[in-house]
Design a protein around this motif. Structure first.
Motif, mmCIF file in Angstrom:
data_model
loop_
_atom_site.group_PDB
_atom_site.id
_atom_site.type_symbol
_atom_site.label_atom_id
_atom_site.label_comp_id
_atom_site.label_asym_id
_atom_site.label_seq_id
_atom_site.Cartn_x
_atom_site.Cartn_y
_atom_site.Cartn_z
ATOM 1 N N THR A 1 -8.476 8.319 -7.284
ATOM 2 C CA THR A 1 -9.533 8.527 -6.278
ATOM 3 C C THR A 1 -9.133 9.537 -5.197
ATOM 4 O O THR A 1 -9.771 9.598 -4.141
ATOM 5 N N VAL B 1 -13.152 -2.764 -2.070
ATOM 6 C CA VAL B 1 -12.899 -1.543 -2.827
ATOM 7 C C VAL B 1 -14.056 -0.560 -2.635
ATOM 8 O O VAL B 1 -13.869 0.646 -2.545
ATOM 9 N N SER C 1 -5.087 -8.925 -5.783
ATOM 10 C CA SER C 1 -5.684 -9.148 -4.466
ATOM 11 C C SER C 1 -5.008 -10.307 -3.746
ATOM 12 O O SER C 1 -4.740 -10.240 -2.545
ATOM 13 N N ASN D 1 -6.599 -2.339 -2.255
ATOM 14 C CA ASN D 1 -5.733 -1.361 -2.916
ATOM 15 C C ASN D 1 -4.907 -2.023 -4.014
ATOM 16 O O ASN D 1 -4.678 -1.439 -5.078
ATOM 17 N N SER E 1 -4.551 -1.159 -8.144
ATOM 18 C CA SER E 1 -3.244 -0.955 -8.781
ATOM 19 C C SER E 1 -3.030 -1.945 -9.918
ATOM 20 O O SER E 1 -2.490 -1.583 -10.974
ATOM 21 N N THR F 1 2.356 -0.720 -3.683
ATOM 22 C CA THR F 1 1.084 -0.405 -3.029
ATOM 23 C C THR F 1 0.926 -1.144 -1.709
ATOM 24 O O THR F 1 0.542 -0.546 -0.690
ATOM 25 N N ASP G 1 0.664 0.370 2.046
ATOM 26 C CA ASP G 1 -0.519 -0.006 2.820
ATOM 27 C C ASP G 1 -0.127 -0.563 4.186
ATOM 28 O O ASP G 1 -0.632 -0.128 5.230
ATOM 29 N N THR H 1 -8.175 4.428 -0.117
ATOM 30 C CA THR H 1 -7.478 3.997 -1.336
ATOM 31 C C THR H 1 -6.183 4.789 -1.558
ATOM 32 O O THR H 1 -5.632 4.788 -2.658
ATOM 33 N N PRO I 1 -3.060 4.143 -0.511
ATOM 34 C CA PRO I 1 -1.936 3.320 -0.981
ATOM 35 C C PRO I 1 -2.001 3.040 -2.474
ATOM 36 O O PRO I 1 -0.972 3.017 -3.154
ATOM 37 N N PHE I 2 -3.210 2.836 -2.993
ATOM 38 C CA PHE I 2 -3.383 2.632 -4.439
ATOM 39 C C PHE I 2 -2.952 3.868 -5.220
ATOM 40 O O PHE I 2 -2.202 3.772 -6.198
ATOM 41 N N THR J 1 0.419 3.685 -7.352
ATOM 42 C CA THR J 1 0.253 3.765 -8.804
ATOM 43 C C THR J 1 1.019 4.946 -9.377
ATOM 44 O O THR J 1 1.660 4.833 -10.432
#
Length: 296
Positions: free
Chosen positions: A122, A170, A201, A226, A230, A252, A256, A273, A275-276, A280
């Motif tokens: 993203t 999200v 989560s 995030n 991941s 992640t 974050d 997003t 950190p995702f 990742t």
């Protein structure tokens, strides 16, 4: 219903683009996401439709790979641009224009990374929103949206609701119903992705709680969304998949929490997003370093 998608493939591509927000190439997932967003805000629903349509249409006109367009790969970053702008700002004429232009630009940036075989996820959405938020805050007087300015409702902390809220956040949705719909939408496409996302989560909330983050933020899902993404990336039915989900979520969540604790990126609209994406990519790099390539 399938006849409609066959006759008008553009609709199918748009819905898949929305579904790809959580890495699901599934039109029904995208449709449920859209319903969940409309429940939260009709403006958000219209914005995500406009932006995803703009991104998909741009990819078609620029003659990008048809299979990639059909998979929705030029819709998800555009979709997030649309819903984010409608979330951060009151939807003035300028914002609606930026929603369409931002969706188109996200598609072009996404194509650059796809053509270079770089896993951007993203990132196009993140860059566009960071720039838009910074510029609009400093050079316009557009007020924040009602969702931003409204006081959060006082609700009791609940361990069951918290991980579900991570799914909702999200796509910038704070309502429990939207989170439940998003979870179901992923489950019908990939049960493994939905369950690992739920675990991600929950882990994100738990690790953030240990790190001393605010209970309100954790409950709202702000420290879980995030981790959801991941976890979905590395989800699967093999035993090693669970290990990689754990590694990705830990990295992640650490990124974050560090960014939020030090108020980094606040001027640009927050971590979004990022950190995702970073967590990742780091996990994928670790995989390449520690998992030998199969010999032909």
């Amino acid at each position: 219903m399938n006849k409609i998608f066959t006759k008008i493939p553009f609709i199918d591509n748009v819905l898949k683009g929305i579904g790809q927000i959580m890495l699901q190439e599934n039109r029904w997932t995208g449709l449920l996401f859209l319903i969940g967003i409309f429940i939260g805000s009709w403006k958000g629903g219209v914005a995500i439709l406009l932006a995803t349509s703009a991104g998909t249409f741009t990819a078609m006109k620029l003659e990008y790979d048809k299979s990639e367009i059909n998979a929705g790969l030029y819709g998800f970053s555009a979709a997030l641009v649309g819903v984010a702008l409608s979330f951060f700002f009151q939807t003035t004429l300028l914002i609606w224009i930026l929603i369409v232009l931002g969706g188109a630009l996200a598609s072009i940036i996404q194509h650059f990374f796809i053509s270079k075989k770089i896993p951007a996820f993203t990132f196009p959405f993140i860059v566009i929103i960071w720039i838009c938020v910074f510029v609009l805050h400093h050079f316009t007087n557009i007020p924040p949206s009602e969702m931003i300015s409204a006081k959060p409702e006082a609700v009791a902390y609940n361990e069951f609701i918290t991980p579900i809220n991570g799914f909702g956040e999200v796509i910038f949705q704070g309502g429990l119903l939207s989170g439940v719909i998003f979870f179901i939408a992923i489950f019908i496409s990939s049960p493994a992705a939905a369950l690992y996302g739920l675990a991600g989560s929950l882990l994100g909330a738990y690790f953030s709680y240990i790190d001393g983050e605010s209970i309100e933020g954790i409950h709202m899902g702000l420290f879980g969304f995030n981790a959801v993404l991941s976890a979905i990336v590395f989800s699967g039915f093999k035993k090693k998949d669970g290990l990689w989900v754990l590694v990705a979520v830990l990295i992640t969540v650490a990124i974050d929490d560090i960014l939020i604790d030090h108020n980094i990126l606040t001027e640009f609209g927050g971590v979004l997003t990022f950190p995702f994406v970073l967590g990742t990519c780091i996990t994928l790099l670790i995989q390449r370093l520690f998992i030998p390539k199969k010999q032909n």
